[in-house]
Enzyme design. Structure first.
Site, PDB file in Angstrom:
ATOM      1  N   LYS A 117       0.750 -10.240   2.475  1.00 41.44           N
ATOM      2  CA  LYS A 117       0.653 -11.450   3.257  1.00 41.44           C
ATOM      3  C   LYS A 117       1.763 -11.520   4.320  1.00 41.44           C
ATOM      4  O   LYS A 117       1.700 -12.309   5.242  1.00 41.44           O
ATOM      5  CB  LYS A 117       0.817 -12.677   2.337  1.00 41.44           C
ATOM      6  CG  LYS A 117      -0.114 -12.709   1.171  1.00 41.44           C
ATOM      7  CD  LYS A 117       0.309 -13.840   0.188  1.00 41.44           C
ATOM      8  CE  LYS A 117      -0.406 -13.647  -1.116  1.00 41.44           C
ATOM      9  NZ  LYS A 117       0.255 -14.403  -2.192  1.00 41.44           N
TER      10      LYS A 117
ATOM     11  N   ASP B  29      11.213  -1.695   4.185  1.00 38.86           N
ATOM     12  CA  ASP B  29      12.355  -1.828   3.275  1.00 38.86           C
ATOM     13  C   ASP B  29      12.630  -0.418   2.748  1.00 38.86           C
ATOM     14  O   ASP B  29      13.338   0.365   3.383  1.00 38.86           O
ATOM     15  CB  ASP B  29      11.977  -2.823   2.176  1.00 38.86           C
ATOM     16  CG  ASP B  29      13.174  -3.379   1.438  1.00 38.86           C
ATOM     17  OD1 ASP B  29      14.152  -2.624   1.281  1.00 38.86           O
ATOM     18  OD2 ASP B  29      13.155  -4.532   1.003  1.00 38.86           O
TER      19      ASP B  29
HETATM   20  C1  PRP Z   1       6.651  -6.445   1.343  1.00 37.26           C
HETATM   21  C2  PRP Z   1       6.472  -6.240   2.829  1.00 37.26           C
HETATM   22  C3  PRP Z   1       6.011  -4.823   2.924  1.00 37.26           C
HETATM   23  C4  PRP Z   1       6.696  -4.162   1.751  1.00 37.26           C
HETATM   24  C5  PRP Z   1       7.882  -3.425   2.235  1.00 37.26           C
HETATM   25  O1  PRP Z   1       5.413  -6.787   0.793  1.00 37.26           O
HETATM   26  O2  PRP Z   1       5.537  -7.129   3.371  1.00 37.26           O
HETATM   27  O3  PRP Z   1       4.605  -4.715   2.785  1.00 37.26           O
HETATM   28  O4  PRP Z   1       7.101  -5.191   0.845  1.00 37.26           O
HETATM   29  O5  PRP Z   1       8.552  -2.824   1.167  1.00 37.26           O
HETATM   30  P1  PRP Z   1       8.773  -1.245   1.056  1.00 37.26           P
HETATM   31  O6  PRP Z   1       9.139  -0.745   2.419  1.00 37.26           O
HETATM   32  O7  PRP Z   1       9.928  -1.153   0.092  1.00 37.26           O
HETATM   33  O8  PRP Z   1       7.534  -0.619   0.523  1.00 37.26           O
HETATM   34  P2  PRP Z   1       5.219  -7.415  -0.636  1.00 37.26           P
HETATM   35  O9  PRP Z   1       4.777  -6.336  -1.587  1.00 37.26           O
HETATM   36  O10 PRP Z   1       6.441  -8.186  -1.026  1.00 37.26           O
HETATM   37  O11 PRP Z   1       3.978  -8.378  -0.421  1.00 37.26           O
HETATM   38  P3  PRP Z   1       3.795  -9.602   0.612  1.00 37.26           P
HETATM   39  O12 PRP Z   1       3.635  -9.019   1.997  1.00 37.26           O
HETATM   40  O13 PRP Z   1       2.567 -10.280   0.134  1.00 37.26           O
HETATM   41  O14 PRP Z   1       5.030 -10.476   0.507  1.00 37.26           O
END
Ligand code: PRP
Length: 186
Positions: free
Chosen positions: A47, A107
């Protein structure tokens, strides 16, 4: 002041919405040049990418289509494992399509690394990445943003789509969450 009611929950604003909007405008001009004469499909990752998609797509002065995926990485707490599960797949067939993934943050990079490879394996003509934010000190996977908003320090940030326990996504700016907000539940 914008965050008077939650001032004790945030440490500092890292990127204002005005700074982000200006940077996304610059990136939109780059994307217009790079995809001149080509059809372009933006793929947002739910999201977190909702805000960056809304601002970036509206900054583009060219035709574009949008689709969405939702993925979940198996992991614990604030760390992701790189094993990704598709919760909502694309509605679009991307064979021979030029795809630009739109994400809020790189991240560890594990999510995007997996997603880029997954979309390429479906026969896309090209797959590039636009990320509003990147934490260079946290990146583990071999993934680079073709279009990047801002590099930020390796701190827990919220706002502009980014959440903590589904809260704070609606904040206009990117802000550092006060550590005591998550320290108490870990
Ligand atoms: C977060 C963000 C990215 C991912 C990045 O999503 O939106 O998709 O984490 O992390 P990484 O580089 O360590 O893989 P999340 O899984 O928290 O879901 P969301 O977007 O629904 O908050």
């Amino acid at each position: 002041m914008r965050y008077d009611d939650i001032a004790d929950e945030l440490d500092e604003v890292l990127v204002t919405h005005e700074q982000m909007a200006a940077r996304l405008d610059e990136l939109a001009r780059e994307v217009e040049r790079d995809y001149d004469g080509k059809e372009l499909l933006l793929v947002g990752v739910l999201k977190g990418a909702v805000m960056v998609m809304a601002d970036f797509a509206r900054a583009l002065h060219r035709p574009v289509t949008m689709d969405w995926m939702a993925v979940s990485s198996y992991g614990h707490g604030t760390t992701s494992s790189g094993v990704v599960r598709i919760l909502k797949d694309l509605d679009t067939d991307i064979v021979d399509r030029h795809v630009l993934i739109v994400e809020d943050i790189i991240d560890s990079g594990l999510t995007l690394s997996w997603l880029r490879d997954n979309l390429l394996s479906r026969g896309a003509a090209s797959v590039k990445i636009l990320a509003a934010l990147r934490k260079p000190d946290a990146v583990k996977a071999d993934v680079t943003a073709d279009y990047l908003g801002f590099d930020i320090p390796n701190k827990f940030v919220v706002g502009f789509g980014l959440d903590y326990a589904e809260n704070y996504r609606h904040l206009r700016d990117v802000a550092v969450l006060a550590p005591r907000m998550y320290a108490q539940s870990e």
